[in-house]
Design an enzyme around this catalytic site. Structure first.
Site: not given
Ligand code: F6P
Length: 537
Positions: A206, A212, A267-268, A353, A384, A504
């Site tokens: 987003k 990452e 995002g979620r 979240e 199990h 972060k």
């Molecule tokens: O760090 C949490 C977060 O902002 C989530 O809310 C989001 O889904 C995820 O990181 C990834 O964010 P992006 O889509 O901006 O890379």
């Protein structure tokens, strides 16, 4: 706004909870032969049996009173009509507009967003048709056979969950992989056996600033260019899903190959936005539209059904009941369907979240418990492993059992056995096994307590006809709106996530410290850990 715990409906529920706390589900069922039929609900093709909850008709009435006192209805309308209910980010929350039909109007800041939603869907469809048919060629002229989605959080969990859930309907001549972790192992293993000339990377973010994702995308680009040796190849092998065109351009992806969405999609809550491109590539544009139709059916139900007959409202209120009046800390999500193996992981971000908050919308600390810990595994595997604790441990763990009447892989008696286990588990949890029953089986006295099941452990059973795109959309929207209902009762902001920020910031400070010999000014524990890492580096 009065604090939740001083509301008349809350106080009435508290008194009621104390009055019925010791009633056993065995007695509730014995007192009402029709309970198993009356405490059920079917809407939008989703059947809910909530009879195995520790509730009476009075409980449900009081819970609905609480929803009314908290103005749940007004809050639902505020969300659907684009009010800026995400207060700390001053944003509307309009994931429901992502599934609004063509020709309808949903205004955000005075602009109808539906045409933009459909323009993006149409572009995504055209792109997916080209890739799936082989018309879209890689840089060397080969067709795309492998798709790697690079994203994390909402830009990963929804796509991977949906791909696994709808695998039965997916293009079997293509393979789909999902890279999220910054651990180099993730991208290394995902690309190990792939042919760069046949691989499409989807960079899903987003913000397009997530460490990452950008690191993994950079490594993927290096991997591609090492093989294809021409920067022009990026245009044929990389697409971006983002709200941030400027940074996408800077990264080197042509914005012609970008599918956008908007800041009013959290995002979620984004798996049905452009973030769902991998899903659409897997199941095709029509499959994706069926998914959206499923979401929409649940949206309409949530928005219009009276609370007494409203699936997300009732399930949301039941979860509040256990959190605030029974001290429950977790909810187990137990899908009896192997295709839903990532559904609990997906729900972890959606629920935790969203509602892992301790400050109210009036900026004060809550004086009551909020968001539950969600966890789970598909049945029967969990039986199990951790079900022992749910049956005989010291904690109350409300369970959501999810099953399908028809199997997508009807092999022999597999499905009958699977569903027998689902029904048996909720029965065992609710009714248990008394000491008398155990004794009557002839066990020695000392063994009786070990073999006794207290029962009275609550569960919901959610049943759908069969797992397809529409059903998945309904299921996801069901939980989205459960989360919304919980957040409205708890009076918290379900749509921001400030709690992820501190880590972060600290990581970006520590990173250069790992790579240098600079003086360390952390606490003694963090300093020592960094020194140990430096010594081994
Ligand atoms: O760090 C949490 C977060 O902002 C989530 O809310 C989001 O889904 C995820 O990181 C990834 O964010 P992006 O889509 O901006 O890379």
């Amino acid at each position: 706004m009065p604090s939740l715990t001083t509301r008349p409906a809350y106080l009435a529920l508290k008194a009621h909870a104390d009055a019925i706390r010791n009633q056993h589900l065995r007695d509730l069922f014995a007192a009402d032969a029709k309970r198993g039929e009356s405490l059920t609900l079917e809407a939008a093709g989703v059947f809910l049996d909530y009879s195995k909850n520790r509730v009476t008709a009075e409980t449900m009435k009081l819970l609905v009173n609480l929803a009314n006192e908290c103005d749940l209805k007004g809050r639902i309308e505020a969300m659907f009509t684009g009010e800026k209910i995400n207060k700390t980010e001053n944003r509307a929350v309009l994931h429901t507009a992502l599934r609004a039909p063509k020709g309808t109007t949903v205004n955000c800041d005075g602009k109808n967003v539906v045409p933009d939603v459909h323009e993006t869907l149409d572009r995504m469809s055209a792109f997916c048709d080209r890739v799936r048919s082989g018309d879209w060629k890689g840089h060397t002229g080969k067709r795309i056979k492998s798709v790697v989605n690079i994203g994390i959080g909402g830009s990963d969990l929804g796509p991977v969950m949906a791909y696994e859930a709808l695998r039965k309907y997916s293009a079997r001549d293509m393979q789909f992989r999902f890279v999220s972790n910054i651990d180099g192992t993730d991208i290394a293993e995902a690309t190990l056996d792939l042919d760069p000339a046949e691989t499409l990377f989807i960079v899903a973010s987003k913000t397009f600033t997530t460490q990452e994702t950008i690191t993994n995308a950079t490594t993927a680009r290096d991997w591609l260019l090492a093989a294809l040796k021409d920067p022009a190849a990026v245009a044929k092998h990389f697409v971006a899903l983002s709200t941030n065109a400027e940074v996408v351009r800077k990264f080197g992806i042509d914005t012609a190959n970008m599918f956008g969405f908007w800041d009013w999609v959290g995002g979620r809550y984004s798996m049905d936005s452009a973030i769902g491109l991998s899903t659409m590539l897997a199941v095709g544009p029509q499959g994706f539209r069926d998914l959206l139709a499923g979401f929409r059916a649940m949206d309409e139900h949530f928005r219009t059904a009276p609370f007494e007959k409203n699936l997300p409202v009732l399930m949301g209120l039941l979860s509040v009941w256990y959190v605030n009046f029974f001290g429950a800390e977790t909810v187990a999500i137990l899908p009896y369907d192997q295709y839903l193996k990532r559904f609990p992981a997906y729900l972890q971000q959606l629920t935790m979240e969203s509602n892992g908050k301790s400050v109210t919308l009036e900026n004060t600390s809550v004086d009551y418990a909020t968001g539950s810990i969600y966890w789970g595994e598909p049945g029967t595997n969990g039986q199990h492993s951790f079900y022992q604790l749910i049956h005989q441990g010291t904690r109350l763990i409300p369970c959501d059992f999810i099953g399908f009447l028809k199997s997508l892989n009807p092999l022999g008696s597999h499905h009958d056995i699977l569903m027998a286990n689902l029904f048996a588990q909720s029965e065992a949890l609710a009714f248990g096994k008394t000491a008398e029953q155990v004794k009557a089986e002839g066990h020695p006295d000392w063994l009786v307590p070990h073999r006794t099941f207290a029962g009275n452990r609550p569960s919901n059973t959610v049943l759908l006809e069969k797992l397809d795109a529409g059903a998945l959309g309904k299921l996801v929207a069901l939980y989205e709106h459960i989360v919304f209902t919980q957040g409205a009762i708890w009076n918290i902001g379900s749509f921001d996530q400030w709690g992820v920020e501190l880590g972060k910031v600290l990581a970006s400070k520590i990173l250069p410290e790992l790579q240098s010999a600079s003086e360390l000014k952390h606490d003694s524990s963090t300093n020592a850990l960094i020194r140990k890492y430096r010594a081994a580096r």
